[in-house]
Design an enzyme around this catalytic site. Structure first.
Site, PDB file in Angstrom:
ATOM      1  N   ASN A   5       0.895  -1.025   0.106  1.00 46.71           N
ATOM      2  CA  ASN A   5       0.147   0.038   0.032  1.00 46.71           C
ATOM      3  C   ASN A   5       0.818   1.373   0.040  1.00 46.71           C
ATOM      4  O   ASN A   5       1.487   1.333   1.127  1.00 46.71           O
ATOM      5  CB  ASN A   5      -0.781  -0.018   1.464  1.00 46.71           C
ATOM      6  N   LYS A   7       0.064   4.276  -0.330  1.00 48.37           N
ATOM      7  CA  LYS A   7      -0.213   5.343   0.569  1.00 48.37           C
ATOM      8  C   LYS A   7      -0.091   6.710  -0.502  1.00 48.37           C
ATOM      9  O   LYS A   7      -0.390   6.604  -1.585  1.00 48.37           O
ATOM     10  CB  LYS A   7       0.048   5.433   1.865  1.00 48.37           C
ATOM     11  N   HIS A  91      -9.717   1.484   5.152  1.00 51.52           N
ATOM     12  CA  HIS A  91      -8.546   1.466   5.637  1.00 51.52           C
ATOM     13  C   HIS A  91      -8.622   2.419   6.957  1.00 51.52           C
ATOM     14  O   HIS A  91      -9.388   3.246   6.836  1.00 51.52           O
ATOM     15  CB  HIS A  91      -7.266   1.927   4.808  1.00 51.52           C
ATOM     16  N   GLU A  93      -6.824   4.816   7.984  1.00 51.33           N
ATOM     17  CA  GLU A  93      -6.605   6.139   8.009  1.00 51.33           C
ATOM     18  C   GLU A  93      -7.688   6.642   7.162  1.00 51.33           C
ATOM     19  O   GLU A  93      -8.131   7.983   7.316  1.00 51.33           O
ATOM     20  CB  GLU A  93      -5.416   6.288   6.913  1.00 51.33           C
ATOM     21  N   GLU A 163      -5.711  -4.952  10.706  1.00 54.00           N
ATOM     22  CA  GLU A 163      -4.371  -4.087  10.858  1.00 54.00           C
ATOM     23  C   GLU A 163      -4.617  -3.309  12.279  1.00 54.00           C
ATOM     24  O   GLU A 163      -5.512  -2.397  12.236  1.00 54.00           O
ATOM     25  CB  GLU A 163      -4.497  -2.851   9.844  1.00 54.00           C
ATOM     26  N   GLY A 169       2.593   2.298  11.022  1.00 51.07           N
ATOM     27  CA  GLY A 169       3.519   3.218  10.924  1.00 51.07           C
ATOM     28  C   GLY A 169       4.385   3.461  12.003  1.00 51.07           C
ATOM     29  O   GLY A 169       5.133   4.482  12.058  1.00 51.07           O
ATOM     30  N   SER A 208       3.030  -2.113  10.470  1.00 46.25           N
ATOM     31  CA  SER A 208       4.622  -2.450  10.784  1.00 46.25           C
ATOM     32  C   SER A 208       5.003  -3.638  10.411  1.00 46.25           C
ATOM     33  O   SER A 208       6.021  -4.295  11.217  1.00 46.25           O
ATOM     34  CB  SER A 208       4.840  -2.014  12.206  1.00 46.25           C
TER      35      SER A 208
HETATM   36  O1  LIG Z   1      -1.797  -0.510   4.401  1.00 45.94           O
HETATM   37  C1  LIG Z   1      -0.863  -0.583   5.350  1.00 45.94           C
HETATM   38  C2  LIG Z   1      -0.703  -0.665   6.612  1.00 45.94           C
HETATM   39  O2  LIG Z   1      -1.279   0.631   7.073  1.00 45.94           O
HETATM   40  C3  LIG Z   1       0.612  -0.688   7.436  1.00 45.94           C
HETATM   41  O3  LIG Z   1       1.274   0.281   7.131  1.00 45.94           O
HETATM   42  P1  LIG Z   1       2.868   0.268   7.691  1.00 45.94           P
HETATM   43  O4  LIG Z   1       3.456  -1.187   7.308  1.00 45.94           O
HETATM   44  O5  LIG Z   1       3.459   1.509   7.261  1.00 45.94           O
HETATM   45  O6  LIG Z   1       2.700   0.158   9.289  1.00 45.94           O
END
Ligand SMILES: O=C[C@H](O)COP(=O)(O)O
Length: 246
Positions: A5, A7, A91, A93, A163, A169, A208
């Site tokens: 992802n 983002k 998601h 976010e 998640e 993050g 993470s």
């Molecule tokens: O979509 C992915 C998740 O939000 C995990 O993000 P991350 O690997 O940066 O913690």
């Protein structure tokens, strides 16, 4: 299955380098499914570079309506136009920053299936909910919103991604045992309605996931893959995580 992802990161030159590195680095790894979900403006580029490879591509969101006066939104068919196989739905976010409710997420899941795109349905608790000990209550509520809308057969058309929001993050993910416990709870809740669907549906883990913890997480019986944020932006790291799933 491992999904990256991106983002809100990328530019045409950087994307090209990363995508071409992934194609080369994963060319011989065919025992798992791989995908990258890129910002909408770059779907054309992902399609151009990844077409014919063993890496699929997808969007990070879409509207629940199939068209209309929704400035700035992306209609489901627009993802189909760019050959998307997947779309991330719900998601955390977007649930937090865009106020996406459980019913809206469920509607998006239903429409994605309707247009032939596999939804990657995200669920997970916030730090406050985790510390309050209501993780199972939260993920059950999120899961039930989709199950009540599409039923187990409809859910089977998607992929789930648990998640824990507090792990996203932060560089400090859930331990394999912590993650496995919630994945097992999710699968058991689905099994209450349909054992076959529960047995086959993929439940990815996100929050993470890194090179250092991927193999341990992926070795858990109810963790079927990973939804990777930060580490998906670095070719060598994402390739290593994908290879760990192969
Ligand atoms: O979509 C992915 C998740 O939000 C995990 O993000 P991350 O690997 O940066 O913690």
């Amino acid at each position: 299955m491992v999904v990256g992802n991106w983002k809100m990161y990328g530019n045409l030159a950087w994307n090209k380098t990363l995508l071409e590195s992934l194609v080369e680095g994963l060319r011989d790894y065919r025992n798992a499914d791989y995908a990258v979900c890129v910002p909408t403006p770059y779907l054309f580029q992902a399609q151009a570079v990844l077409a014919g490879s063993n890496i699929a591509w997808g969007g990070q969101n879409m509207h629940q309506f199939e068209g209309g006066a929704f400035t700035g939104s992306v209609a489901p068919h627009m993802l189909v136009d760019f050959g998307c196989s997947y779309v991330i739905i719900g998601h955390s976010e977007r649930r937090e920053l865009c106020y996406e409710s459980d019913p809206v997420v469920a509607a998006k899941f239903e429409v994605a299936v309707k247009v032939g795109i596999k939804p990657i349905f995200c669920l997970g608790e916030t730090r406050e909910e985790y510390e309050a000990g209501i993780t199972e209550e939260v993920v059950a509520r999120q899961l039930d919103a989709v199950l009540s809308r599409v039923g187990p057969d409809g859910l089977a058309e998607g992929v789930l991604a648990y998640e824990p929001v507090w792990a996203i993050g932060t560089g400090r993910g859930a331990s394999p045992a912590q993650a496995q416990a919630v994945h097992a709870f999710i699968r058991e809740r689905i099994a209450e309605q349909d054992f076959e669907v529960a047995s086959h549906i993929k439940i990815l883990h996100g929050g993470s996931v890194r090179v250092a913890n991927a193999a341990q997480l992926l070795s858990m019986p109810d963790i079927d893959g990973a939804l990777v944020g930060n580490a998906s932006l670095v070719a060598d790291q994402f390739i290593a995580i994908c290879r760990a799933a192969n």
